[in-house]
Motif scaffolding. Structure first.
Motif, PDB file in Angstrom:
ATOM      1  N   THR A 121       4.938   8.828  -8.190  1.00 39.80           N
ATOM      2  CA  THR A 121       4.969   7.684  -9.117  1.00 39.80           C
ATOM      3  C   THR A 121       5.730   6.491  -8.549  1.00 39.80           C
ATOM      4  O   THR A 121       5.870   5.469  -9.232  1.00 39.80           O
ATOM      5  N   SER A 137       0.811  -1.218   0.000  1.00 39.94           N
ATOM      6  CA  SER A 137       0.000   0.000   0.000  1.00 39.94           C
ATOM      7  C   SER A 137       0.845   1.269   0.000  1.00 39.94           C
ATOM      8  O   SER A 137       0.306   2.382   0.062  1.00 39.94           O
ATOM      9  N   LYS A 184       2.945   4.290  -1.410  1.00 46.85           N
ATOM     10  CA  LYS A 184       3.020   5.037  -2.662  1.00 46.85           C
ATOM     11  C   LYS A 184       3.425   6.474  -2.372  1.00 46.85           C
ATOM     12  O   LYS A 184       2.991   7.068  -1.389  1.00 46.85           O
ATOM     13  N   HIS A 185       4.312   6.986  -3.200  1.00 50.24           N
ATOM     14  CA  HIS A 185       4.654   8.409  -3.162  1.00 50.24           C
ATOM     15  C   HIS A 185       4.812   8.884  -4.595  1.00 50.24           C
ATOM     16  O   HIS A 185       5.739   8.470  -5.304  1.00 50.24           O
ATOM     17  N   ASN A 192       5.783   3.346  -6.514  1.00 46.43           N
ATOM     18  CA  ASN A 192       4.695   2.474  -6.074  1.00 46.43           C
ATOM     19  C   ASN A 192       5.227   1.176  -5.458  1.00 46.43           C
ATOM     20  O   ASN A 192       6.445   0.999  -5.323  1.00 46.43           O
ATOM     21  N   PRO A 193       4.368   0.254  -5.038  1.00 47.68           N
ATOM     22  CA  PRO A 193       4.830  -0.974  -4.399  1.00 47.68           C
ATOM     23  C   PRO A 193       5.810  -1.792  -5.233  1.00 47.68           C
ATOM     24  O   PRO A 193       6.733  -2.415  -4.671  1.00 47.68           O
ATOM     25  N   THR A 194       5.650  -1.811  -6.547  1.00 43.97           N
ATOM     26  CA  THR A 194       6.611  -2.529  -7.392  1.00 43.97           C
ATOM     27  C   THR A 194       8.019  -1.985  -7.203  1.00 43.97           C
ATOM     28  O   THR A 194       8.990  -2.738  -7.075  1.00 43.97           O
ATOM     29  N   ASP A 195       8.128  -0.656  -7.164  1.00 43.78           N
ATOM     30  CA  ASP A 195       9.434  -0.021  -6.960  1.00 43.78           C
ATOM     31  C   ASP A 195       9.968  -0.334  -5.566  1.00 43.78           C
ATOM     32  O   ASP A 195      11.147  -0.678  -5.400  1.00 43.78           O
TER      33      ASP A 195
END
Length: 268
Positions: free
Chosen positions: A106, A101, A103-104, A108-111
């Motif tokens: 762009t 959950s 996010k900052h 996101n969790p993938t990053d």
């Protein structure tokens, strides 16, 4: 040649410019600067590896209002129980769910999950993130250009790296000014007695550092005649740094404090 600045203050003479900016460095390069800046995040830690990880994440997330950046970084490290190095090396797969959950902008969790994966890979074989900037770099070069290219290649050396994360790790090979990574290197490499920068790393020299060229530094640099290029890219950051070396060849990036302070605090 430095062009005459368009400021009301007469700074066209190089020596006058040095005196002016040295005063501003003294004003902003002091502990009072820390609390409202992303550098406050690595200052939450004392262990070298924790400082490295916290500084890197804070630099990458340094996008937008400083208060928001600081709050998002604290949220990120709260997910690691404020023990980033220990979490990186010893987390269980189930512990990663808490980042789904996060996010900052762009980022996101993938990053976030790839950052953790890279850190785990790196710190299992090295006790410092400095190695990721050095393994394969031309360490005798006059700037950190080779170090940044090397880091980009090392960071994305894992076979399952997500291409979307490229946007968060710049490289001079793509002509980026690399402002966030240059800021991170300033934090890790610069040594003085004022307590803002950490000076943890010994193998990258202060005179190799390139000035972080963010919006405020860019604007003030142009106003003072330190930048002439129309665009802002890697060559612009080099131009700015080369002009700052005329003021202090051994520690040109100390003037980041002055240019940033003039831009943000004084609206110069």
């Amino acid at each position: 040649m430095l062009s005459s600045p368009t400021s009301k203050t007469d700074l066209s003479d190089l020596q006058n410019l040095k005196v002016f900016l040295d005063l501003k460095v003294t004003e902003y390069n002091q502990p009072g600067f820390i609390a409202n800046d992303p550098v406050s995040i690595p200052h939450l830690f004392t262990r070298k590896q924790d400082v490295e990880i916290a500084g890197f994440v804070a630099a990458v997330l340094a996008w937008g209002q400083r208060k928001t950046i600081i709050n998002k970084c604290k949220e990120f490290f709260n997910l690691m129980d404020y023990a980033p190095h220990d979490f990186i090396l010893n987390h269980k797969e189930s512990d990663l769910r808490r980042f789904l959950s996060f996010k900052h902008r762009t980022f996101n969790p993938t990053d976030a999950l790839y950052f953790i994966e890279f850190f785990r890979h790196h710190y299992r074989r090295s006790d410092t993130l400095e190695d990721a900037f050095l393994e394969g770099a031309k360490i005798s070069e006059p700037t950190t250009e080779s170090h940044l290219i090397t880091f980009f290649n090392n960071f994305f050396s894992l076979p399952d790296h997500p291409r979307r994360t490229y946007k968060h790790i710049p490289t001079p090979e793509r002509k980026s000014a690399c402002k966030r990574l240059n800021m991170y290197l300033r934090w890790m490499v610069r040594k003085d007695d004022f307590g803002v920068d950490f000076g943890l790393w010994e193998r990258i020299r202060m005179d190799q550092l390139v000035c972080p060229c963010d919006l405020h530094v860019d604007r003030v640099g142009r106003k003072l005649g330190l930048i002439s290029r129309k665009q802002t890219d890697w060559r612009t950051a080099i131009e700015l740094t080369e002009n700052l070396k005329k003021l202090d060849p051994k520690d040109p990036v100390k003037y980041d404090f002055a240019l940033f302070g003039l831009g943000v605090e004084e609206k110069f």
